[in-house]
Write an enzyme that holds these catalytic residues in place. Structure first.
Site, PDB file in Angstrom:
ATOM      1  CD  GLU A 228      -2.970  -1.158   0.103  1.00 17.45           C
ATOM      2  OE1 GLU A 228      -3.068  -0.285  -0.426  1.00 17.45           O
ATOM      3  OE2 GLU A 228      -3.570  -2.233  -0.078  1.00 17.45           O
TER       4      GLU A 228
ATOM      5  CB  CYS B 160      -1.360   6.958   1.374  1.00 13.35           C
ATOM      6  SG  CYS B 160      -2.911   6.036   2.097  1.00 13.35           S
TER       7      CYS B 160
END
Length: 452
Positions: A207, A241
């Site tokens: 990720e 993110c």
């Protein structure tokens, strides 16, 4: 590290973790542990970078609690043997898939959401029936310490254990053979994880991140769009993110958009003492992010204090791809605004760069939705919203290309830590002789006729 991994492998091989009732029991145990120690966890994250109890629950605990509740509710269904169709060449037979845990898992967590992004993958691993070694980020040292204390005092080391430390400890862990590695963090470190995993052909979920674009069309509801965008951009001081990294706003509404953004920032009154803003994680990152601010392009904000690790919500306008702020992921409270007239040019400029982790489109035009969502590759995103797709556990979350590999949340997380074993269970009846010797022209023609 070698002993710890071996201990977990031995425990996994006893098959204890494969029991669905065992997994549900461990998930409930984790839920109760977190719930009864919320105050302790809140204090730790506040010491690390000033996150308030409200923001901690909203962005950390709520997601983990929901992941656990959904897993407990649906685990029997996820783990059940799944029948599939049998093709004509194999009849009479039954065919099915058996989900099985991959084994010993390593979860490497990030610093920006130290509880959510460490523990949500742990929930998926436990649900799948894996054992877990969790390595939290050393940058959020207080969060790391409290997770290690709670987990290591309440779970058996052979099943779920937290390892603290920095690069040396992470390197030592990566020297071991795991059955799956789950990493959340930057692209450069993701490449290191991938290379280490490749030595043992270990599957990975990465990720990562990247520059997530926003497209503001002239037909959008500007009041609602700006309110949602500003909240998403400055959540966690932009240290997210999937934070909206840069904004393409149609030239016809640029000035109105900028005015409304500035008004919304003022209305939100972002301050550390208000509990709706947090510090930058450390002085090094404060220096890096503040260095992206071009004074000549500030529309609002721009002030910062390196020692206090504070950067006020900032908007840069008249930005181009040549600006320093557009070279890498911002990961801070700076909104970079560019204008456009031609949507096709915007799409091309996004596609010419690494595939983003998220994309946000604000429009009411169904044709524009279809065009943008159909032509641009990205991990996931929203239409007329930002960031909130991560809060829907029914949507797999993950990147594509440079922004990540694999996904999780809900059943997608269970699948990430599982292998689906395909089984053909053949009836004990006489076989047709076509596949057996002798091989004849007649049999060949029969096979071709059946296959074509």
């Amino acid at each position: 590290m070698e002993k710890l991994v071996k201990t977990q492998l031995d425990y996994f091989n006893t098959n204890v973790t494969k029991s669905v009732s065992f997994r549900i029991g461990q998930l409930n145990k984790l839920y109760a542990l977190l719930e009864s120690n919320e105050r302790l966890l809140e204090e730790a994250i506040y010491r690390d970078y000033g996150k308030s109890p409200f923001e901690t629950f909203q962005t950390e605990f709520a997601a983990v609690f929901e992941e656990i509740k959904v897993a407990v509710r649906d685990l029997e269904q996820w783990a059940a043997v799944k029948p599939v169709a049998t093709n004509s060449r194999n009849e009479p037979a039954t065919s099915y898939l058996i989900p099985e845990p991959l084994g010993v898992s390593l979860v490497i967590g990030p610093w920006n959401y130290p509880y959510q992004l460490s523990l949500a993958p742990v929930v998926a691993a436990i649900a799948a029936g894996c054992t877990v070694i969790l390595k939290p980020s050393e940058l959020t040292a207080n969060c790391s310490a409290v997770m290690a204390k709670l987990v290591n005092e309440n779970f058996e080391e052979q099943y779920f254990h937290v390892v603290e430390g920095g690069i040396a400890e992470t390197t030592a862990l990566l020297d071991q053979k795991f059955d799956i590695i789950f990493f959340t963090g930057s692209v450069p470190v993701g490449k290191i994880i991938y290379q280490a995993a490749a030595k043992n052909l270990t599957p990975v979920v990465l990720e990562l991140g990247g520059k997530s674009p926003v497209i503001i069309m002239p037909d959008c509801d500007l009041d609602i769009s700006v309110r949602r965008l500003v909240w998403a951009k400055y959540l966690n001081s932009g240290q997210t993110c999937i934070s909206p990294d840069y904004v393409y706003v149609h030239q016809s509404i640029e000035e109105k958009f900028l005015q409304k953004v500035a008004e919304e920032i003022k209305k939100a009154d972002y301050k550390l003492e208000n509990g709706n803003f947090v510090r930058i994680i450390n002085e090094r990152n404060t220096d890096r992010v503040s260095g992206l601010i071009n004074p000549a392009k500030i529309y609002t904000g721009g002030n910062y204090d390196i020692d206090a690790r504070f950067i006020e919500p900032t908007v840069l306008h008249q930005v181009t791809w040549d600006d320093k702020v557009m070279k890498d992921e911002i990961f801070g409270p700076i909104m970079a605004v560019m204008t456009f007239e031609d949507l096709d040019k915007v799409i091309k400029e996004i596609k010419d760069r690494p595939k983003p982790l998220a994309l946000y489109l604000f429009t009411q035009d169904e044709n524009v939705k279809k065009k943008v969502l159909g032509e641009i590759s990205f991990g996931g995103g929203c239409v007329n919203e930002a960031i909130m797709h991560i809060a829907n556990g029914n949507l797999p979350f993950g990147g594509v290309g440079a922004s990540g590999l694999g996904n999780y949340h809900g059943e997608a997380g269970f699948r990430a830590f599982s292998h689906y074993k395909g089984i053909l269970d053949k009836a004990l009846v006489e076989d047709p002789d076509i596949k057996y010797s002798p091989h004849t022209e007649e049999k060949l023609q029969r096979m071709k006729a059946a296959a074509k």
